[in-house]
Design a protein around this motif. Structure first.
Motif, PDB file in Angstrom:
ATOM      1  N   LEU A 115       0.829  -1.205   0.000  1.00 17.85           N
ATOM      2  CA  LEU A 115       0.000   0.000   0.000  1.00 17.85           C
ATOM      3  C   LEU A 115       0.862   1.255   0.000  1.00 17.85           C
ATOM      4  N   VAL A 116       1.943   1.225   0.794  1.00 16.98           N
ATOM      5  CA  VAL A 116       2.860   2.372   0.811  1.00 16.98           C
ATOM      6  C   VAL A 116       3.444   2.596  -0.582  1.00 16.98           C
ATOM      7  N   TYR A 117       3.889   1.517  -1.218  1.00 13.23           N
ATOM      8  CA  TYR A 117       4.432   1.613  -2.572  1.00 13.23           C
ATOM      9  C   TYR A 117       3.383   2.111  -3.559  1.00 13.23           C
ATOM     10  N   HIS A 118       2.173   1.583  -3.453  1.00 15.10           N
ATOM     11  CA  HIS A 118       1.081   1.954  -4.355  1.00 15.10           C
ATOM     12  C   HIS A 118       0.759   3.446  -4.236  1.00 15.10           C
ATOM     13  N   LEU A 119       0.746   3.964  -3.012  1.00 18.49           N
ATOM     14  CA  LEU A 119       0.465   5.388  -2.797  1.00 18.49           C
ATOM     15  C   LEU A 119       1.589   6.255  -3.350  1.00 18.49           C
ATOM     16  N   LEU A 120       2.820   5.830  -3.137  1.00 15.20           N
ATOM     17  CA  LEU A 120       3.952   6.587  -3.674  1.00 15.20           C
ATOM     18  C   LEU A 120       3.930   6.603  -5.202  1.00 15.20           C
ATOM     19  N   GLN A 121       3.420   5.509  -5.787  1.00 12.68           N
ATOM     20  CA  GLN A 121       3.405   5.398  -7.238  1.00 12.68           C
ATOM     21  C   GLN A 121       2.277   6.192  -7.878  1.00 12.68           C
ATOM     22  N   PHE A 122       1.036   5.884  -7.517  1.00 17.47           N
ATOM     23  CA  PHE A 122      -0.093   6.466  -8.244  1.00 17.47           C
ATOM     24  C   PHE A 122      -0.803   7.625  -7.535  1.00 17.47           C
ATOM     25  N   THR A 123      -0.482   7.874  -6.271  1.00 20.33           N
ATOM     26  CA  THR A 123      -1.088   9.015  -5.574  1.00 20.33           C
ATOM     27  C   THR A 123      -0.086  10.159  -5.441  1.00 20.33           C
ATOM     28  N   ARG A 125       2.952   9.964  -6.816  1.00 23.48           N
ATOM     29  CA  ARG A 125       3.525   9.935  -8.167  1.00 23.48           C
ATOM     30  C   ARG A 125       4.998  10.338  -8.175  1.00 23.48           C
ATOM     31  N   ILE A 126       5.796   9.648  -7.362  1.00 23.14           N
ATOM     32  CA  ILE A 126       7.214   9.984  -7.298  1.00 23.14           C
ATOM     33  C   ILE A 126       8.115   8.810  -7.696  1.00 23.14           C
ATOM     34  N   THR A 127       7.525   7.670  -8.067  1.00 21.91           N
ATOM     35  CA  THR A 127       8.357   6.540  -8.477  1.00 21.91           C
ATOM     36  C   THR A 127       8.873   6.779  -9.909  1.00 21.91           C
ATOM     37  N   PRO A 128      10.036   6.231 -10.243  1.00 22.90           N
ATOM     38  CA  PRO A 128      10.683   6.531 -11.540  1.00 22.90           C
ATOM     39  C   PRO A 128       9.854   6.162 -12.763  1.00 22.90           C
ATOM     40  N   ASP A 129       8.936   5.204 -12.639  1.00 24.73           N
ATOM     41  CA  ASP A 129       8.178   4.738 -13.800  1.00 24.73           C
ATOM     42  C   ASP A 129       7.052   5.668 -14.210  1.00 24.73           C
ATOM     43  N   ILE A 130       6.700   6.604 -13.351  1.00 27.94           N
ATOM     44  CA  ILE A 130       5.528   7.442 -13.595  1.00 27.94           C
ATOM     45  C   ILE A 130       5.788   8.457 -14.707  1.00 27.94           C
ATOM     46  N   VAL A 131       4.870   8.486 -15.667  1.00 30.81           N
ATOM     47  CA  VAL A 131       4.905   9.457 -16.758  1.00 30.81           C
ATOM     48  C   VAL A 131       3.728  10.409 -16.577  1.00 30.81           C
ATOM     49  N   LEU A 132       4.030  11.670 -16.296  1.00 30.76           N
ATOM     50  CA  LEU A 132       2.989  12.664 -16.057  1.00 30.76           C
ATOM     51  C   LEU A 132       2.690  13.442 -17.327  1.00 30.76           C
ATOM     52  N   GLY A 133       1.423  13.782 -17.512  1.00 31.82           N
ATOM     53  CA  GLY A 133       1.012  14.558 -18.671  1.00 31.82           C
ATOM     54  C   GLY A 133      -0.495  14.754 -18.674  1.00 31.82           C
ATOM     55  N   VAL A 142      -4.244   9.843 -16.641  1.00 29.41           N
ATOM     56  CA  VAL A 142      -4.057   8.689 -15.765  1.00 29.41           C
ATOM     57  C   VAL A 142      -3.919   7.414 -16.591  1.00 29.41           C
ATOM     58  N   PHE A 143      -4.651   7.342 -17.686  1.00 30.65           N
ATOM     59  CA  PHE A 143      -4.601   6.138 -18.526  1.00 30.65           C
ATOM     60  C   PHE A 143      -3.182   5.860 -19.002  1.00 30.65           C
ATOM     61  N   THR A 144      -2.521   6.879 -19.558  1.00 27.00           N
ATOM     62  CA  THR A 144      -1.152   6.715 -20.041  1.00 27.00           C
ATOM     63  C   THR A 144      -0.202   6.403 -18.887  1.00 27.00           C
ATOM     64  N   MET A 145      -0.427   7.037 -17.739  1.00 26.29           N
ATOM     65  CA  MET A 145       0.415   6.811 -16.574  1.00 26.29           C
ATOM     66  C   MET A 145       0.366   5.346 -16.137  1.00 26.29           C
ATOM     67  N   VAL A 146      -0.847   4.797 -16.060  1.00 29.76           N
ATOM     68  CA  VAL A 146      -1.021   3.397 -15.648  1.00 29.76           C
ATOM     69  C   VAL A 146      -0.478   2.467 -16.721  1.00 29.76           C
ATOM     70  N   LEU A 147      -0.776   2.786 -17.966  1.00 27.28           N
ATOM     71  CA  LEU A 147      -0.331   1.951 -19.083  1.00 27.28           C
ATOM     72  C   LEU A 147       1.196   1.846 -19.115  1.00 27.28           C
ATOM     73  N   THR A 148       1.856   2.984 -18.966  1.00 30.24           N
ATOM     74  CA  THR A 148       3.319   3.011 -19.014  1.00 30.24           C
ATOM     75  C   THR A 148       3.934   2.214 -17.866  1.00 30.24           C
ATOM     76  N   SER A 149       3.353   2.339 -16.686  1.00 25.07           N
ATOM     77  CA  SER A 149       3.894   1.633 -15.517  1.00 25.07           C
ATOM     78  C   SER A 149       3.730   0.127 -15.640  1.00 25.07           C
ATOM     79  N   PRO A 154       8.365  -6.273 -14.178  1.00 23.22           N
ATOM     80  CA  PRO A 154       8.479  -6.437 -12.719  1.00 23.22           C
ATOM     81  C   PRO A 154       7.376  -5.730 -11.940  1.00 23.22           C
ATOM     82  N   ILE A 155       6.957  -4.560 -12.416  1.00 23.26           N
ATOM     83  CA  ILE A 155       5.893  -3.823 -11.718  1.00 23.26           C
ATOM     84  C   ILE A 155       4.581  -4.582 -11.801  1.00 23.26           C
ATOM     85  N   SER A 156       4.254  -5.098 -12.968  1.00 24.75           N
ATOM     86  CA  SER A 156       3.026  -5.878 -13.117  1.00 24.75           C
ATOM     87  C   SER A 156       3.063  -7.123 -12.251  1.00 24.75           C
TER      88      SER A 156
END
Length: 221
Positions: A115-123, A125-133, A142-149, A154-156
């Motif tokens: 949960l901590v990782y999930h919040l850092l990722q999608f809430t 939004r500071i994990t390296p995989d996140i693409v903002l736009g 959000v669609f592109t952000m989730v798709l890219t991650s 390994p993330i999946s």
């Protein structure tokens, strides 16, 4: 105060907070499922949530308090049960020992870490995989952000593993909730056990479908 210090009271706190956690899992899955409607679906859903502003943060604060209470008292009960004489338990244990039941504390701690990782990722939004736009309607994409991650294998895999952990935790936890509030007995145990397993399986399939379909290239723009 007795509710906090008495074993039965602590069980009740874990059960009630656990029930709210299950309800949250249901609501969160419904929200996540808007991704199957494409970019417009999940981006519109995210924008509506953002528009609720203070309500969303108040809800998050309440859920954080409930989660903290659930985790703290669950750990305390586990430690007490391991130290106590089985013949002196305040409440007779009616659930059969299962792998899910015996590993509740560990699956719970793993879910907390996820949960901590999930919040850092999608809430946050500071994990390296996140693409903002933003999308064409100037909404957070959000669609592109989730798709890219989730295109990162390994993330999946981490997400699917977390959902298997959630399945194990809830397949026993849902039964425990009913038992702690006095609605589970020898007659209803099979039905409630089946309900818990079915609900947990639906959560596993529903949540895992998103990273799996993205990784397989089925869910794409």
């Amino acid at each position: 105060m007795r509710l906090l210090s008495d074993s039965i009271g602590r069980k009740a706190i874990v059960a009630v907070t656990g029930l709210f956690m299950v309800l949250f899992v249901v609501v969160h899955l419904l929200g996540n499922s808007t991704i199957f409607a494409g970019p417009d679906g999940i981006n519109a859903y995210a924008e509506k949530l953002h528009g609720l502003g203070p309500f969303v943060w108040a809800f998050r604060l309440v859920m954080l308090v409930l989660l903290a209470l659930h985790a703290i008292f669950a750990v305390l009960l586990t430690l007490e049960n391991r130290a106590a004489n089985p013949g002196k338990y305040a409440v007779k244990r009616m659930l059969k020992a299962t792998f899910a039941g015996e590993t509740m504390i560990w699956t719970g701690l793993l879910l907390l870490a996820f949960l901590v990782y999930h919040l850092l990722q999608f809430t946050v939004r500071i994990t390296p995989d996140i693409v903002l736009g933003n999308d064409a309607k100037n909404r957070v994409d959000v669609f592109t952000m989730v798709l890219t991650s989730f295109r990162i294998t390994p993330i999946s895999l981490v997400y699917v593993a977390a959902m298997v952990t959630l399945f194990l935790h809830l397949s026993h936890g849902i039964q425990s909730i009913f038992q702690s509030i006095g609605l589970n007995n020898d007659k209803t145990m099979p039905q409630i056990g089946l309900l818990g397993n079915l609900a947990s399986a639906l959560f596993l399939l529903g949540y895992s479908a998103i990273p799996v379909l993205i990784l397989a290239g089925i869910l794409a723009k």
